[in-house]
Design a protein around this motif. Structure first.
Motif, short mmCIF file in Angstrom:
data_model
loop_
_atom_site.label_atom_id
_atom_site.label_comp_id
_atom_site.label_asym_id
_atom_site.label_seq_id
_atom_site.Cartn_x
_atom_site.Cartn_y
_atom_site.Cartn_z
N ASN A 1 0.82 -1.21 0.00
CA ASN A 1 0.00 0.00 0.00
C ASN A 1 0.86 1.26 0.00
OD1 ASN A 1 -2.41 -1.41 -0.10
ND2 ASN A 1 -2.71 -1.38 2.11
N PHE A 2 1.93 1.27 0.78
CA PHE A 2 2.84 2.41 0.80
C PHE A 2 3.41 2.64 -0.59
CE2 PHE A 2 7.03 4.32 1.11
CZ PHE A 2 6.79 5.41 1.93
N ARG A 3 3.86 1.56 -1.22
CA ARG A 3 4.46 1.66 -2.56
C ARG A 3 3.44 2.11 -3.60
NH1 ARG A 3 6.43 -2.47 -5.02
NH2 ARG A 3 8.17 -1.37 -5.95
N ALA A 4 2.20 1.63 -3.48
CA ALA A 4 1.15 2.03 -4.43
C ALA A 4 0.90 3.54 -4.35
CB ALA A 4 -0.14 1.26 -4.17
N LEU A 5 0.87 4.06 -3.13
CA LEU A 5 0.67 5.51 -2.98
C LEU A 5 1.92 6.29 -3.39
CD1 LEU A 5 -1.36 5.62 0.35
CD2 LEU A 5 -2.21 5.90 -1.99
N LYS B 1 3.98 5.54 -5.71
CA LYS B 1 3.97 5.61 -7.18
C LYS B 1 3.08 6.73 -7.69
CE LYS B 1 5.09 0.77 -7.94
NZ LYS B 1 4.60 -0.55 -8.37
N ARG B 2 2.12 7.14 -6.88
CA ARG B 2 1.24 8.25 -7.23
C ARG B 2 1.80 9.58 -6.73
NH1 ARG B 2 -3.83 7.28 -8.92
NH2 ARG B 2 -4.56 5.14 -8.99
N GLY B 3 3.00 9.55 -6.15
CA GLY B 3 3.62 10.76 -5.63
C GLY B 3 3.17 11.13 -4.23
N ILE B 4 2.57 10.18 -3.52
CA ILE B 4 2.05 10.42 -2.17
C ILE B 4 2.91 9.66 -1.17
CG2 ILE B 4 0.07 10.16 -0.63
CD1 ILE B 4 -1.63 10.06 -3.29
N THR B 5 3.45 10.37 -0.20
CA THR B 5 4.24 9.73 0.84
C THR B 5 3.49 9.88 2.17
OG1 THR B 5 6.30 10.22 -0.30
CG2 THR B 5 6.46 9.66 2.04
N ILE B 6 3.17 8.77 2.79
CA ILE B 6 2.50 8.77 4.09
C ILE B 6 3.57 8.94 5.16
CG2 ILE B 6 0.99 7.49 5.66
CD1 ILE B 6 -0.30 8.38 2.96
N PHE C 1 -4.91 9.73 5.88
CA PHE C 1 -5.79 8.61 5.52
C PHE C 1 -6.56 8.87 4.22
CE2 PHE C 1 -5.32 7.87 10.12
CZ PHE C 1 -4.85 6.57 10.07
N VAL C 2 -6.66 10.11 3.81
CA VAL C 2 -7.45 10.46 2.62
C VAL C 2 -6.97 9.72 1.36
CG1 VAL C 2 -8.15 12.36 1.09
CG2 VAL C 2 -8.21 12.66 3.59
N PRO C 3 -5.66 9.63 1.08
CA PRO C 3 -5.24 8.86 -0.11
C PRO C 3 -5.63 7.38 -0.06
CG PRO C 3 -3.45 10.23 0.67
CD PRO C 3 -4.52 10.29 1.71
N PHE C 4 -5.70 6.82 1.13
CA PHE C 4 -6.13 5.43 1.27
C PHE C 4 -7.61 5.30 0.86
CE2 PHE C 4 -2.50 5.54 4.15
CZ PHE C 4 -1.84 4.38 3.82
N VAL C 5 -8.40 6.32 1.19
CA VAL C 5 -9.81 6.33 0.78
C VAL C 5 -9.90 6.50 -0.73
CG1 VAL C 5 -11.99 7.59 0.96
CG2 VAL C 5 -10.60 7.22 3.02
N LYS C 6 -9.17 7.48 -1.22
CA LYS C 6 -9.26 7.85 -2.63
C LYS C 6 -8.74 6.76 -3.58
CE LYS C 6 -8.22 11.65 -5.76
NZ LYS C 6 -7.64 12.98 -5.89
#
Length: 134
Positions: free
Chosen positions: A80-84, A86-91, A117-122
């Motif tokens: 999940n971290f890697r998927a985000l 790749k979208r340019g989002i770092t948690i 948490f918003v990117p996890f929802v989106k």
């Protein structure tokens, strides 16, 4: 059943009135709140006084308990971290990745106010208890 992120619990214990804390209060009355070990740890480590710590520990122990982490979940969190990423989002916080990933994997709605948490929802199908965050 819902899980509630640490920041909402902290506001709740501090008597802060918000849409999220009111939602938590209603869910506690309804008996639909569970807690994960990671969330419990984060909450309890924040108490300064032994009296408040013991009172909170006793109250939280009455909720349905989830063990949130293990080898399989570690891999899902990394995915999940890697998927985000790749979208340019770092948690920013590893605990948030763990909480969100557990909720996604178990299809448990999460009550939160933390924007991480918003990117996890989106993008990853995290179910938010509230439509908007404050």
């Amino acid at each position: 059943m819902i899980l509630v992120d640490t920041s909402i619990w902290i506001d709740y214990f501090n008597g802060i009135d918000s849409k999220a804390t009111n939602t938590l209060d209603m869910a506690l009355v309804d008996g639909t709140v569970a807690i994960g070990d990671i969330i419990m740890m984060e909450i309890l480590q924040g108490f300064r006084s032994d009296k408040d710590y013991n009172k909170a520990k006793k109250s939280l122990a009455t909720l349905e308990q989830y063990e949130m982490f293990g080898q399989g979940m570690a891999i899902k969190c990394a995915d999940n971290f890697r998927a985000l990423r790749k979208r340019g989002i770092t948690i920013r916080k590893t605990a948030d990745i763990m909480i969100a990933s557990f909720c996604i994997d178990n299809k448990i709605p999460l009550l939160f106010s933390d924007r991480d948490f918003v990117p996890f929802v989106k993008y990853l199908d995290l179910i938010a208890v509230l439509d908007e965050t404050e």
